[in-house]
Write a protein that holds these residues in place. Structure first.
Motif, PDB file in Angstrom:
ATOM      1  N   LEU A 131       0.854  -1.187   0.000  1.00 27.96           N
ATOM      2  CA  LEU A 131       0.000   0.000   0.000  1.00 27.96           C
ATOM      3  C   LEU A 131       0.891   1.239   0.000  1.00 27.96           C
ATOM      4  O   LEU A 131       1.916   1.270   0.678  1.00 27.96           O
ATOM      5  CB  LEU A 131      -0.927  -0.002   1.216  1.00 27.96           C
ATOM      6  N   GLY A 132       0.499   2.231  -0.795  1.00 30.38           N
ATOM      7  CA  GLY A 132       1.240   3.469  -0.896  1.00 30.38           C
ATOM      8  C   GLY A 132       2.324   3.447  -1.955  1.00 30.38           C
ATOM      9  O   GLY A 132       2.942   4.474  -2.214  1.00 30.38           O
ATOM     10  N   ARG A 133       2.543   2.305  -2.604  1.00 32.78           N
ATOM     11  CA  ARG A 133       3.597   2.215  -3.621  1.00 32.78           C
ATOM     12  C   ARG A 133       2.980   2.088  -5.011  1.00 32.78           C
ATOM     13  O   ARG A 133       2.068   1.306  -5.224  1.00 32.78           O
ATOM     14  CB  ARG A 133       4.494   1.017  -3.343  1.00 32.78           C
ATOM     15  N   GLY A 134       3.499   2.845  -5.964  1.00 26.68           N
ATOM     16  CA  GLY A 134       3.002   2.790  -7.332  1.00 26.68           C
ATOM     17  C   GLY A 134       1.586   3.334  -7.430  1.00 26.68           C
ATOM     18  O   GLY A 134       1.016   3.836  -6.460  1.00 26.68           O
ATOM     19  N   VAL A 135       1.018   3.240  -8.618  1.00 27.27           N
ATOM     20  CA  VAL A 135      -0.332   3.775  -8.856  1.00 27.27           C
ATOM     21  C   VAL A 135      -1.359   2.951  -8.089  1.00 27.27           C
ATOM     22  O   VAL A 135      -2.230   3.499  -7.404  1.00 27.27           O
ATOM     23  CB  VAL A 135      -0.648   3.804 -10.370  1.00 27.27           C
TER      24      VAL A 135
END
Length: 161
Positions: A81-85
């Motif tokens: 969560l919070g990484r990449g789109v």
């Protein structure tokens, strides 16, 4: 006479049919995985100029998204969560429309051909279930029309309509 749209997606008047087809597929089926598999196949065949359509499901124990049903090239299996789109959309529980993925900080490149992306969170009763992720090999492929209808499709899949 047919009036073409100004973008490479499907005309807005075609989205209601796509949504109705999905509604018929999921109407009497309670199994989420089966419904997501049919939705991925329907979107893959119904949308133009895409190279990936599928789902990542939220795994609370690891706070990650895990690959779910999809159509396209093999994909990354886990996304924090919070990484990449996808991870950002899931964390914020907001749809992200990215015109050029190479300009998105922390973009995760599962398929080097992808240039634009739309990610719609799947939320049921205020709880994160996962995300709908669609990629295109064209820049600026996704617009407000796609967002509006794909959010409705996500709500339909979550029984939130």
């Amino acid at each position: 006479m047919f009036e073409p749209t100004l973008y490479s997606g499907i005309p807005e008047q075609d989205y209601p049919l796509l949504r109705a087809q999905l509604a018929a597929l999921v109407e009497d089926e309670p199994n989420l995985i089966a419904n997501l598999a049919n939705a991925a196949a329907l979107l893959w065949h119904g949308l133009q100029d895409i190279n990936w359509a599928g789902f990542y499901l939220y795994e609370e124990a690891t706070n990650q998204l895990v690959l779910g049903p999809f159509q396209g090239m093999p994909a990354c299996v886990r996304i924090p969560l919070g990484r990449g789109v996808c991870g950002t959309s899931a964390q914020d529980q907001q749809t992200l429309v990215v015109a050029d993925v190479h300009e998105f900080p922390g973009h995760i490149a599962c398929d080097a051909r992808s240039r634009s992306e739309i990610v719609v969170p799947l939320v049921q009763g205020g709880r994160l279930i996962g995300v709908l992720d669609i990629d295109s090999p064209s820049k600026e492929r996704f617009h407000e029309v796609d967002q509006k209808w794909l959010e409705q499709i996500a709500q339909l899949l979550m029984g939130e309509v």
